[in-house]
Design a protein around this motif. Structure first.
Motif, PDB file in Angstrom:
ATOM      1  N   ALA A 288       1.009  -1.094  -0.072  1.00 49.96           N
ATOM      2  CA  ALA A 288      -0.124  -0.034  -0.007  1.00 49.96           C
ATOM      3  C   ALA A 288       0.943   1.294  -0.182  1.00 49.96           C
ATOM      4  O   ALA A 288       1.919   1.316   0.639  1.00 49.96           O
ATOM      5  CB  ALA A 288      -0.869  -0.174   1.240  1.00 49.96           C
ATOM      6  N   PRO A 289       0.332   2.231  -0.962  1.00 48.64           N
ATOM      7  CA  PRO A 289       1.251   3.482  -0.607  1.00 48.64           C
ATOM      8  C   PRO A 289       0.858   4.066   0.636  1.00 48.64           C
ATOM      9  O   PRO A 289      -0.216   3.691   1.348  1.00 48.64           O
ATOM     10  CB  PRO A 289       0.467   4.520  -1.693  1.00 48.64           C
ATOM     11  CG  PRO A 289      -0.314   3.394  -2.510  1.00 48.64           C
ATOM     12  CD  PRO A 289      -0.645   2.272  -1.761  1.00 48.64           C
ATOM     13  N   ALA A 290       1.375   5.216   0.890  1.00 45.68           N
ATOM     14  CA  ALA A 290       1.456   5.760   2.523  1.00 45.68           C
ATOM     15  C   ALA A 290       0.049   6.583   2.480  1.00 45.68           C
ATOM     16  O   ALA A 290      -0.257   7.056   1.463  1.00 45.68           O
ATOM     17  CB  ALA A 290       2.474   6.696   2.811  1.00 45.68           C
ATOM     18  N   ASP A 291      -0.843   6.472   3.709  1.00 42.75           N
ATOM     19  CA  ASP A 291      -1.926   7.452   3.791  1.00 42.75           C
ATOM     20  C   ASP A 291      -3.288   7.067   3.201  1.00 42.75           C
ATOM     21  O   ASP A 291      -4.001   7.997   2.851  1.00 42.75           O
ATOM     22  CB  ASP A 291      -1.496   8.844   3.398  1.00 42.75           C
ATOM     23  CG  ASP A 291      -0.148   9.363   4.445  1.00 42.75           C
ATOM     24  OD1 ASP A 291      -0.147   8.965   5.624  1.00 42.75           O
ATOM     25  OD2 ASP A 291       0.497  10.426   3.864  1.00 42.75           O
TER      26      ASP A 291
ATOM     27  N   SER B 195      -4.776  -6.409  -3.691  1.00 41.20           N
ATOM     28  CA  SER B 195      -5.040  -7.735  -4.396  1.00 41.20           C
ATOM     29  C   SER B 195      -4.742  -7.439  -5.785  1.00 41.20           C
ATOM     30  O   SER B 195      -4.234  -8.102  -6.673  1.00 41.20           O
ATOM     31  CB  SER B 195      -6.268  -8.373  -4.177  1.00 41.20           C
ATOM     32  OG  SER B 195      -7.394  -7.586  -4.552  1.00 41.20           O
ATOM     33  N   TYR B 196      -5.003  -6.186  -6.286  1.00 42.28           N
ATOM     34  CA  TYR B 196      -4.735  -5.854  -7.655  1.00 42.28           C
ATOM     35  C   TYR B 196      -3.911  -4.511  -7.700  1.00 42.28           C
ATOM     36  O   TYR B 196      -3.617  -4.091  -8.926  1.00 42.28           O
ATOM     37  CB  TYR B 196      -6.128  -5.579  -8.388  1.00 42.28           C
ATOM     38  CG  TYR B 196      -6.953  -6.768  -8.444  1.00 42.28           C
ATOM     39  CD1 TYR B 196      -6.513  -8.117  -9.348  1.00 42.28           C
ATOM     40  CD2 TYR B 196      -8.327  -7.049  -7.677  1.00 42.28           C
ATOM     41  CE1 TYR B 196      -7.374  -8.949  -9.392  1.00 42.28           C
ATOM     42  CE2 TYR B 196      -8.764  -8.130  -7.673  1.00 42.28           C
ATOM     43  CZ  TYR B 196      -8.553  -9.344  -8.612  1.00 42.28           C
ATOM     44  OH  TYR B 196      -9.256 -10.184  -8.935  1.00 42.28           O
ATOM     45  N   GLY B 197      -3.549  -4.023  -6.689  1.00 42.66           N
ATOM     46  CA  GLY B 197      -2.684  -2.782  -6.837  1.00 42.66           C
ATOM     47  C   GLY B 197      -3.374  -1.634  -7.431  1.00 42.66           C
ATOM     48  O   GLY B 197      -2.802  -1.127  -8.298  1.00 42.66           O
ATOM     49  N   ILE B 198      -4.632  -1.444  -6.985  1.00 43.86           N
ATOM     50  CA  ILE B 198      -5.556  -0.401  -7.619  1.00 43.86           C
ATOM     51  C   ILE B 198      -6.076   0.510  -6.699  1.00 43.86           C
ATOM     52  O   ILE B 198      -6.264   0.164  -5.568  1.00 43.86           O
ATOM     53  CB  ILE B 198      -6.399  -0.897  -8.554  1.00 43.86           C
ATOM     54  CG1 ILE B 198      -7.584  -1.971  -7.831  1.00 43.86           C
ATOM     55  CG2 ILE B 198      -5.949  -1.606  -9.812  1.00 43.86           C
ATOM     56  CD1 ILE B 198      -8.481  -2.464  -8.582  1.00 43.86           C
ATOM     57  N   TYR B 199      -6.365   1.696  -6.924  1.00 42.87           N
ATOM     58  CA  TYR B 199      -7.141   2.696  -6.216  1.00 42.87           C
ATOM     59  C   TYR B 199      -8.762   2.274  -6.405  1.00 42.87           C
ATOM     60  O   TYR B 199      -8.963   1.974  -7.520  1.00 42.87           O
ATOM     61  CB  TYR B 199      -6.995   4.119  -6.468  1.00 42.87           C
ATOM     62  CG  TYR B 199      -5.443   4.366  -6.061  1.00 42.87           C
ATOM     63  CD1 TYR B 199      -4.957   4.953  -4.706  1.00 42.87           C
ATOM     64  CD2 TYR B 199      -4.295   4.202  -6.893  1.00 42.87           C
ATOM     65  CE1 TYR B 199      -4.043   5.196  -4.274  1.00 42.87           C
ATOM     66  CE2 TYR B 199      -3.128   4.737  -6.312  1.00 42.87           C
ATOM     67  CZ  TYR B 199      -2.687   5.057  -5.118  1.00 42.87           C
ATOM     68  OH  TYR B 199      -1.342   5.383  -4.807  1.00 42.87           O
ATOM     69  N   GLY B 200      -9.615   2.546  -5.484  1.00 42.54           N
ATOM     70  CA  GLY B 200     -10.981   2.528  -5.600  1.00 42.54           C
ATOM     71  C   GLY B 200     -11.758   3.738  -4.945  1.00 42.54           C
ATOM     72  O   GLY B 200     -11.332   4.257  -4.143  1.00 42.54           O
TER      73      GLY B 200
END
Ligand code: OVM
Length: 407
Positions: A8-11, A46-51
Protein backbone atom coordinates in the motif's frame (compact mmCIF):
# COMPACT_ATOMS: atom_id res chain seq x y z
CA UNK A 1 -7.08 -12.95 -7.42
CA UNK A 2 -3.34 -12.54 -7.84
CA UNK A 3 -1.24 -14.70 -5.51
CA UNK A 4 0.78 -11.80 -4.16
CA UNK A 5 -0.52 -8.43 -3.06
CA UNK A 6 1.00 -5.07 -3.84
CA UNK A 7 2.27 -2.85 -0.99
CA UNK A 8 0.00 0.00 0.00
CA UNK A 9 1.12 3.57 -0.64
CA UNK A 10 1.25 5.75 2.51
CA UNK A 11 -1.86 7.48 3.84
CA UNK A 12 -4.50 5.54 1.90
CA UNK A 13 -7.01 3.32 3.68
CA UNK A 14 -6.48 -0.30 2.61
CA UNK A 15 -9.47 -2.51 1.84
CA UNK A 16 -8.41 -6.07 1.20
CA UNK A 17 -11.24 -7.36 -1.00
CA UNK A 18 -11.45 -9.02 -4.41
CA UNK A 19 -14.20 -7.15 -6.30
CA UNK A 20 -14.27 -9.94 -8.91
CA UNK A 21 -14.58 -12.95 -6.58
CA UNK A 22 -17.78 -15.01 -6.47
CA UNK A 23 -18.67 -13.95 -2.94
CA UNK A 24 -18.25 -10.23 -3.70
CA UNK A 25 -20.30 -10.52 -6.90
CA UNK A 26 -23.01 -12.59 -5.21
CA UNK A 27 -23.75 -10.04 -2.48
CA UNK A 28 -21.80 -6.88 -3.31
CA UNK A 29 -23.65 -4.61 -0.87
CA UNK A 30 -21.73 -5.50 2.29
CA UNK A 31 -18.40 -5.17 0.47
CA UNK A 32 -19.52 -1.86 -1.01
CA UNK A 33 -20.28 -0.60 2.50
CA UNK A 34 -16.77 -1.53 3.69
CA UNK A 35 -15.26 0.24 0.71
CA UNK A 36 -17.35 3.40 1.25
CA UNK A 37 -16.76 3.52 5.00
CA UNK A 38 -12.98 3.28 4.60
CA UNK A 39 -12.92 6.65 2.80
CA UNK A 40 -13.57 8.34 -0.53
CA UNK A 41 -10.42 6.81 -2.04
CA UNK A 42 -9.04 3.42 -0.97
CA UNK A 43 -6.24 1.03 -1.93
CA UNK A 44 -7.15 -2.49 -3.02
CA UNK A 45 -3.95 -4.54 -2.53
CA UNK A 46 -4.99 -7.71 -4.37
CA UNK A 47 -4.81 -5.84 -7.68
CA UNK A 48 -2.69 -2.82 -6.72
CA UNK A 49 -5.39 -0.34 -7.69
CA UNK A 50 -7.17 2.62 -6.14
CA UNK A 51 -10.92 2.47 -5.67
CA UNK A 52 -13.76 4.94 -5.19
CA UNK A 53 -17.06 3.79 -3.72
CA UNK A 54 -18.58 6.99 -2.33
CA UNK A 55 -20.90 9.02 -4.55
CA UNK A 56 -18.75 12.15 -4.18
CA UNK A 57 -15.51 10.45 -5.28
CA UNK A 58 -17.06 8.41 -8.10
CA UNK A 59 -18.60 11.63 -9.41
CA UNK A 60 -15.28 13.50 -9.08
CA UNK A 61 -13.34 10.86 -11.05
CA UNK A 62 -15.91 10.52 -13.84
CA UNK A 63 -16.17 14.29 -14.25
CA UNK A 64 -12.42 14.91 -14.59
CA UNK A 65 -11.80 13.11 -17.88
CA UNK A 66 -8.50 14.92 -18.47
CA UNK A 67 -6.92 13.44 -15.34
CA UNK A 68 -8.82 10.15 -15.28
CA UNK A 69 -8.61 8.93 -18.85
CA UNK A 70 -10.38 6.11 -20.71
CA UNK A 71 -7.90 5.53 -23.55
CA UNK A 72 -5.82 3.17 -21.41
CA UNK A 73 -8.92 1.00 -20.95
CA UNK A 74 -11.94 1.16 -18.63
CA UNK A 75 -11.29 -2.25 -17.11
CA UNK A 76 -8.49 -3.55 -14.91
CA UNK A 77 -6.03 -3.96 -17.80
CA UNK A 78 -3.80 -0.95 -18.45
CA UNK A 79 -3.52 -0.65 -22.23
CA UNK A 80 -0.32 1.39 -21.77
CA UNK A 81 1.23 -1.83 -20.44
CA UNK A 82 -0.66 -4.68 -22.13
CA UNK A 83 -2.44 -5.08 -25.44
CA UNK A 84 -6.24 -4.75 -25.37
CA UNK A 85 -8.10 -8.07 -25.75
CA UNK A 86 -9.89 -6.64 -28.80
CA UNK A 87 -9.30 -3.51 -30.92
CA UNK A 88 -10.22 -0.56 -28.70
CA UNK A 89 -13.73 0.89 -28.85
CA UNK A 90 -13.67 4.27 -30.62
CA UNK A 91 -15.94 5.76 -27.97
CA UNK A 92 -15.61 3.80 -24.72
CA UNK A 93 -11.84 3.42 -24.68
CA UNK A 94 -11.01 6.83 -26.16
CA UNK A 95 -10.38 10.38 -24.97
CA UNK A 96 -10.99 13.77 -26.56
CA UNK A 97 -10.58 14.79 -29.31
CA UNK A 98 -11.19 11.41 -31.01
CA UNK A 99 -13.87 10.48 -28.46
CA UNK A 100 -15.72 13.71 -29.16
CA UNK A 101 -16.10 12.89 -32.85
CA UNK A 102 -17.33 9.32 -32.28
CA UNK A 103 -19.66 10.43 -29.50
CA UNK A 104 -21.29 13.12 -31.67
CA UNK A 105 -22.25 10.53 -34.30
CA UNK A 106 -23.71 8.03 -31.81
CA UNK A 107 -25.50 10.81 -29.89
CA UNK A 108 -27.15 12.02 -33.10
CA UNK A 109 -28.37 8.50 -33.93
CA UNK A 110 -29.54 7.71 -30.37
CA UNK A 111 -31.31 11.04 -29.89
CA UNK A 112 -34.60 11.95 -28.23
CA UNK A 113 -35.97 12.42 -31.78
CA UNK A 114 -35.10 8.80 -32.55
CA UNK A 115 -36.96 7.72 -29.42
CA UNK A 116 -40.06 9.53 -30.69
CA UNK A 117 -39.78 7.54 -33.93
CA UNK A 118 -39.25 4.10 -32.35
CA UNK A 119 -41.48 4.48 -29.30
CA UNK A 120 -44.68 3.00 -30.74
CA UNK A 121 -42.85 -0.04 -32.17
CA UNK A 122 -41.00 -0.64 -28.90
CA UNK A 123 -44.24 -0.28 -26.90
CA UNK A 124 -46.20 -2.61 -29.21
CA UNK A 125 -43.45 -5.28 -28.93
CA UNK A 126 -43.55 -5.05 -25.14
CA UNK A 127 -47.34 -5.40 -25.08
CA UNK A 128 -47.43 -8.34 -27.46
CA UNK A 129 -44.66 -10.12 -25.53
CA UNK A 130 -46.52 -9.79 -22.21
CA UNK A 131 -49.69 -10.97 -23.96
CA UNK A 132 -47.92 -14.05 -25.36
CA UNK A 133 -46.45 -14.86 -21.94
CA UNK A 134 -49.89 -14.69 -20.33
CA UNK A 135 -51.28 -17.02 -23.01
CA UNK A 136 -48.45 -19.53 -22.56
CA UNK A 137 -48.97 -19.42 -18.83
CA UNK A 138 -52.73 -19.95 -19.22
CA UNK A 139 -51.85 -23.02 -21.32
CA UNK A 140 -49.93 -24.42 -18.34
CA UNK A 141 -46.37 -23.32 -19.19
CA UNK A 142 -43.96 -22.09 -16.53
CA UNK A 143 -42.61 -18.60 -17.15
CA UNK A 144 -39.08 -17.45 -16.41
CA UNK A 145 -38.90 -13.65 -16.07
CA UNK A 146 -35.24 -13.67 -17.18
CA UNK A 147 -35.21 -16.23 -20.03
CA UNK A 148 -38.71 -15.49 -21.38
CA UNK A 149 -38.95 -11.74 -20.83
CA UNK A 150 -35.78 -9.83 -19.85
CA UNK A 151 -33.63 -11.62 -22.48
CA UNK A 152 -36.28 -11.87 -25.19
CA UNK A 153 -37.35 -8.23 -25.30
CA UNK A 154 -34.04 -6.35 -25.86
CA UNK A 155 -32.83 -9.16 -28.13
CA UNK A 156 -35.86 -8.45 -30.35
CA UNK A 157 -36.19 -4.66 -30.38
CA UNK A 158 -32.57 -3.49 -30.25
CA UNK A 159 -31.01 -5.61 -33.05
CA UNK A 160 -34.18 -4.84 -35.08
CA UNK A 161 -33.48 -1.11 -34.58
CA UNK A 162 -29.78 -1.48 -35.45
CA UNK A 163 -30.73 -3.48 -38.56
CA UNK A 164 -29.30 -6.90 -37.65
CA UNK A 165 -31.15 -9.96 -39.02
CA UNK A 166 -32.77 -12.41 -36.63
CA UNK A 167 -30.52 -15.47 -37.21
CA UNK A 168 -27.79 -16.04 -34.61
CA UNK A 169 -28.78 -13.31 -32.18
CA UNK A 170 -27.75 -15.52 -29.23
CA UNK A 171 -24.19 -14.49 -30.21
CA UNK A 172 -25.01 -11.06 -28.81
CA UNK A 173 -25.54 -12.62 -25.36
CA UNK A 174 -22.29 -14.56 -25.52
CA UNK A 175 -20.41 -11.48 -26.73
CA UNK A 176 -21.86 -9.28 -23.99
CA UNK A 177 -20.95 -11.82 -21.32
CA UNK A 178 -17.43 -11.91 -22.70
CA UNK A 179 -16.70 -8.20 -22.97
CA UNK A 180 -18.17 -7.37 -19.57
CA UNK A 181 -16.05 -10.16 -18.05
CA UNK A 182 -13.05 -8.74 -19.90
CA UNK A 183 -13.24 -5.46 -17.94
CA UNK A 184 -12.19 -7.54 -14.92
CA UNK A 185 -9.13 -9.70 -14.25
CA UNK A 186 -8.13 -12.77 -16.24
CA UNK A 187 -9.87 -15.04 -13.77
CA UNK A 188 -11.68 -18.33 -14.36
CA UNK A 189 -14.85 -16.46 -15.27
CA UNK A 190 -13.15 -14.60 -18.11
CA UNK A 191 -11.35 -17.74 -19.30
CA UNK A 192 -14.67 -19.62 -19.56
CA UNK A 193 -16.40 -16.77 -21.40
CA UNK A 194 -13.41 -16.34 -23.72
CA UNK A 195 -13.41 -20.01 -24.80
CA UNK A 196 -16.12 -19.13 -27.33
CA UNK A 197 -14.48 -15.88 -28.38
CA UNK A 198 -13.52 -16.66 -31.98
CA UNK A 199 -16.82 -17.68 -33.63
CA UNK A 200 -18.74 -15.11 -31.58
CA UNK A 201 -16.39 -12.25 -32.51
CA UNK A 202 -16.50 -13.33 -36.16
CA UNK A 203 -20.33 -13.20 -36.09
CA UNK A 204 -20.33 -9.77 -34.41
CA UNK A 205 -17.81 -8.26 -36.84
CA UNK A 206 -19.66 -9.69 -39.85
CA UNK A 207 -22.83 -7.99 -38.63
CA UNK A 208 -21.04 -4.64 -38.46
CA UNK A 209 -20.54 -4.72 -42.25
CA UNK A 210 -22.86 -2.60 -44.36
CA UNK A 211 -24.10 -5.46 -46.54
CA UNK A 212 -25.33 -7.33 -43.46
CA UNK A 213 -27.26 -4.37 -42.04
CA UNK A 214 -30.75 -3.32 -43.12
CA UNK A 215 -31.22 -0.04 -44.98
CA UNK A 216 -33.37 1.51 -42.24
CA UNK A 217 -31.46 0.92 -39.01
CA UNK A 218 -28.95 2.65 -36.73
CA UNK A 219 -26.14 0.62 -38.36
CA UNK A 220 -26.83 2.08 -41.81
CA UNK A 221 -26.80 5.58 -40.26
CA UNK A 222 -23.22 4.94 -39.09
CA UNK A 223 -22.26 3.95 -42.63
CA UNK A 224 -23.89 7.15 -43.93
CA UNK A 225 -21.62 9.11 -41.59
CA UNK A 226 -18.74 7.37 -43.37
CA UNK A 227 -20.24 8.34 -46.78
CA UNK A 228 -20.33 11.94 -45.55
CA UNK A 229 -16.64 11.79 -44.64
CA UNK A 230 -17.19 12.20 -40.89
CA UNK A 231 -15.45 8.88 -40.21
CA UNK A 232 -13.44 6.47 -42.36
CA UNK A 233 -14.79 3.23 -43.83
CA UNK A 234 -12.56 1.39 -41.36
CA UNK A 235 -14.10 3.24 -38.39
CA UNK A 236 -17.72 2.57 -39.39
CA UNK A 237 -17.84 -1.14 -38.42
CA UNK A 238 -16.11 -0.27 -35.14
CA UNK A 239 -18.90 2.16 -34.23
CA UNK A 240 -21.54 -0.41 -35.17
CA UNK A 241 -19.64 -2.79 -32.87
CA UNK A 242 -20.28 -0.37 -29.99
CA UNK A 243 -24.05 -0.75 -30.54
CA UNK A 244 -23.73 -4.51 -30.46
CA UNK A 245 -21.40 -4.44 -27.43
CA UNK A 246 -23.18 -1.97 -25.20
CA UNK A 247 -26.83 -2.23 -26.27
CA UNK A 248 -27.97 -5.72 -25.39
CA UNK A 249 -26.48 -7.22 -22.21
CA UNK A 250 -26.87 -3.89 -20.39
CA UNK A 251 -30.59 -3.53 -21.08
CA UNK A 252 -31.24 -7.24 -20.49
CA UNK A 253 -29.70 -6.91 -17.02
CA UNK A 254 -31.46 -3.59 -16.44
CA UNK A 255 -34.85 -5.15 -17.17
CA UNK A 256 -34.05 -8.40 -15.31
CA UNK A 257 -32.95 -6.44 -12.22
CA UNK A 258 -36.07 -4.25 -12.40
CA UNK A 259 -38.28 -7.36 -12.54
CA UNK A 260 -36.34 -8.83 -9.61
CA UNK A 261 -36.75 -5.63 -7.56
CA UNK A 262 -40.48 -5.47 -8.30
CA UNK A 263 -41.12 -9.18 -7.69
CA UNK A 264 -39.32 -9.03 -4.35
CA UNK A 265 -41.08 -5.79 -3.30
CA UNK A 266 -44.77 -6.59 -3.97
CA UNK A 267 -45.94 -3.37 -2.28
CA UNK A 268 -43.84 -1.36 -4.75
CA UNK A 269 -45.21 -3.40 -7.68
CA UNK A 270 -48.68 -2.61 -6.34
CA UNK A 271 -47.96 1.13 -6.61
CA UNK A 272 -46.82 0.68 -10.20
CA UNK A 273 -49.88 -1.41 -11.05
CA UNK A 274 -52.15 1.32 -9.70
CA UNK A 275 -50.28 4.16 -11.42
CA UNK A 276 -48.65 3.24 -14.75
CA UNK A 277 -46.89 6.62 -14.91
CA UNK A 278 -44.52 5.18 -12.28
CA UNK A 279 -42.99 2.85 -14.92
CA UNK A 280 -40.18 5.25 -15.77
CA UNK A 281 -39.31 6.26 -12.18
CA UNK A 282 -39.54 2.59 -11.13
CA UNK A 283 -37.04 1.58 -13.82
CA UNK A 284 -34.76 4.44 -12.74
CA UNK A 285 -34.96 3.36 -9.10
CA UNK A 286 -34.08 -0.22 -10.00
CA UNK A 287 -31.03 1.08 -11.90
CA UNK A 288 -29.97 2.85 -8.73
CA UNK A 289 -30.78 -0.12 -6.48
CA UNK A 290 -29.24 -2.88 -8.66
CA UNK A 291 -26.98 -1.17 -11.19
CA UNK A 292 -26.36 -3.28 -14.32
CA UNK A 293 -22.78 -2.10 -14.81
CA UNK A 294 -21.17 -2.38 -11.39
CA UNK A 295 -17.70 -0.93 -12.08
CA UNK A 296 -15.70 1.02 -14.61
CA UNK A 297 -12.03 1.98 -14.36
CA UNK A 298 -10.08 5.04 -15.33
CA UNK A 299 -6.28 5.55 -15.58
CA UNK A 300 -4.45 8.62 -14.23
CA UNK A 301 -2.83 10.71 -16.97
CA UNK A 302 -0.50 12.50 -14.50
CA UNK A 303 0.43 12.61 -10.81
CA UNK A 304 -2.64 13.98 -9.09
CA UNK A 305 -4.54 14.28 -5.84
CA UNK A 306 -8.05 13.05 -5.20
CA UNK A 307 -9.86 14.01 -1.99
CA UNK A 308 -6.65 14.11 0.02
CA UNK A 309 -5.00 11.05 -1.54
CA UNK A 310 -1.98 11.35 -3.85
CA UNK A 311 -2.20 9.22 -6.97
CA UNK A 312 0.79 8.57 -9.23
CA UNK A 313 0.58 8.87 -13.01
CA UNK A 314 -0.53 5.79 -14.99
CA UNK A 315 -2.33 4.04 -12.16
CA UNK A 316 -5.72 2.35 -12.32
CA UNK A 317 -8.72 3.69 -10.38
CA UNK A 318 -11.88 1.60 -10.14
CA UNK A 319 -15.18 3.41 -9.65
CA UNK A 320 -17.87 1.35 -7.93
CA UNK A 321 -20.96 2.79 -9.63
CA UNK A 322 -23.31 0.52 -7.71
CA UNK A 323 -21.72 1.48 -4.37
CA UNK A 324 -22.16 5.19 -5.14
CA UNK A 325 -25.82 4.43 -5.82
CA UNK A 326 -26.28 3.13 -2.24
CA UNK A 327 -24.15 5.74 -0.47
CA UNK A 328 -26.01 7.00 2.60
CA UNK A 329 -23.85 10.15 2.45
CA UNK A 330 -25.83 10.97 -0.71
CA UNK A 331 -29.17 9.14 -0.56
CA UNK A 332 -31.74 9.02 2.23
CA UNK A 333 -32.45 5.37 3.15
CA UNK A 334 -30.39 4.03 0.22
CA UNK A 335 -31.22 0.39 0.92
CA UNK A 336 -34.94 1.01 0.50
CA UNK A 337 -36.33 0.22 -2.99
CA UNK A 338 -38.81 3.05 -3.53
CA UNK A 339 -40.46 3.46 -6.95
CA UNK A 340 -41.50 6.99 -5.95
CA UNK A 341 -37.96 8.16 -5.18
CA UNK A 342 -36.92 9.73 -8.53
CA UNK A 343 -33.19 9.13 -8.04
CA UNK A 344 -31.69 11.82 -10.29
CA UNK A 345 -27.90 11.77 -10.17
CA UNK A 346 -27.49 8.00 -9.89
CA UNK A 347 -24.33 6.59 -11.45
CA UNK A 348 -25.78 3.55 -13.26
CA UNK A 349 -25.27 5.28 -16.63
CA UNK A 350 -21.96 6.75 -15.50
CA UNK A 351 -21.45 10.52 -15.48
CA UNK A 352 -19.56 13.15 -17.46
CA UNK A 353 -18.50 12.96 -21.11
CA UNK A 354 -18.62 9.14 -21.13
CA UNK A 355 -22.12 8.93 -19.59
CA UNK A 356 -24.17 6.30 -21.45
CA UNK A 357 -24.89 7.59 -24.96
CA UNK A 358 -27.74 5.08 -25.36
CA UNK A 359 -29.55 5.96 -22.16
CA UNK A 360 -32.64 7.35 -23.91
CA UNK A 361 -33.14 4.01 -25.66
CA UNK A 362 -32.38 2.02 -22.49
CA UNK A 363 -34.94 4.07 -20.56
CA UNK A 364 -37.50 3.63 -23.34
CA UNK A 365 -37.09 -0.17 -23.15
CA UNK A 366 -37.44 -0.19 -19.37
CA UNK A 367 -40.44 2.12 -19.45
CA UNK A 368 -42.45 0.26 -22.08
CA UNK A 369 -41.79 -3.18 -20.56
CA UNK A 370 -42.84 -2.02 -17.08
CA UNK A 371 -45.87 -0.18 -18.50
CA UNK A 372 -47.06 -3.25 -20.42
CA UNK A 373 -46.59 -5.37 -17.31
CA UNK A 374 -48.35 -2.88 -15.03
CA UNK A 375 -51.36 -2.83 -17.37
CA UNK A 376 -51.85 -6.59 -17.68
CA UNK A 377 -50.40 -8.07 -14.47
CA UNK A 378 -51.65 -7.33 -10.97
CA UNK A 379 -48.92 -9.25 -9.14
CA UNK A 380 -45.62 -10.98 -9.90
CA UNK A 381 -45.37 -14.11 -7.80
CA UNK A 382 -41.89 -15.57 -7.28
CA UNK A 383 -42.10 -19.37 -7.69
CA UNK A 384 -38.50 -20.10 -6.72
CA UNK A 385 -35.22 -18.52 -5.75
CA UNK A 386 -34.03 -16.15 -8.51
CA UNK A 387 -30.52 -17.09 -9.68
CA UNK A 388 -27.78 -14.65 -10.57
CA UNK A 389 -25.38 -15.11 -13.48
CA UNK A 390 -22.03 -13.95 -12.12
CA UNK A 391 -20.04 -11.66 -14.39
CA UNK A 392 -16.94 -9.61 -13.54
CA UNK A 393 -18.72 -6.33 -14.32
CA UNK A 394 -22.41 -6.94 -15.00
CA UNK A 395 -25.02 -7.51 -12.28
CA UNK A 396 -26.77 -10.16 -14.36
CA UNK A 397 -29.48 -12.74 -13.72
CA UNK A 398 -29.70 -16.34 -14.93
CA UNK A 399 -33.28 -17.22 -14.06
CA UNK A 400 -36.33 -16.13 -12.12
CA UNK A 401 -39.34 -18.48 -12.13
CA UNK A 402 -42.54 -16.45 -11.75
CA UNK A 403 -46.30 -16.56 -12.07
CA UNK A 404 -47.76 -13.41 -13.63
CA UNK A 405 -51.19 -12.89 -12.06
CA UNK A 406 -53.41 -11.38 -14.80
CA UNK A 407 -55.14 -8.12 -13.87
C1 OVM B 1 -18.18 -0.23 -26.73
C2 OVM B 1 -18.77 -0.56 -25.38
C3 OVM B 1 -18.67 -1.83 -24.91
C4 OVM B 1 -19.18 -2.16 -23.66
C5 OVM B 1 -19.82 -1.22 -22.90
C6 OVM B 1 -19.92 0.04 -23.38
C7 OVM B 1 -21.25 0.60 -21.48
C8 OVM B 1 -19.39 0.38 -24.63
O1 OVM B 1 -17.74 -1.15 -27.40
O2 OVM B 1 -18.16 0.91 -27.12
O3 OVM B 1 -20.56 0.99 -22.64
Amino acid sequence: MTSSTIDAPADVPVVDVDPFADDFLTHPQEYHRRLRDAGPVVWIPSYGIYGCAQHVSVHAVLNDHGTFISGAGVGLANFNKEAPFRPKSLILEADPPSHTKARAILARILSPRTVTQIRSTFAAEAESLIERLLQRQAAGEKIDAVKDLAEVYPLKVFPDAVGVGSAGRENLLLYGDMIFNAFGPRNERLRKAAEKVEPVTAWIMAHCQRENLSKDGFGELIWQAADAGEITAAEAPMLVRSFLSAGVDTTISGIANALFCLASHPDQYGLLHKDHSLARPAFEESLRYESSVQTFFRTTSCDTELMGVSLPKDTKVVTFLAAANRDERHWPEPDRFDVQRRPAGHMAFGSGIHGCVGQVVARLEGEVVLTALAKRVSRIELLGEPKRRLNNTMRAMASMPVRLIPA
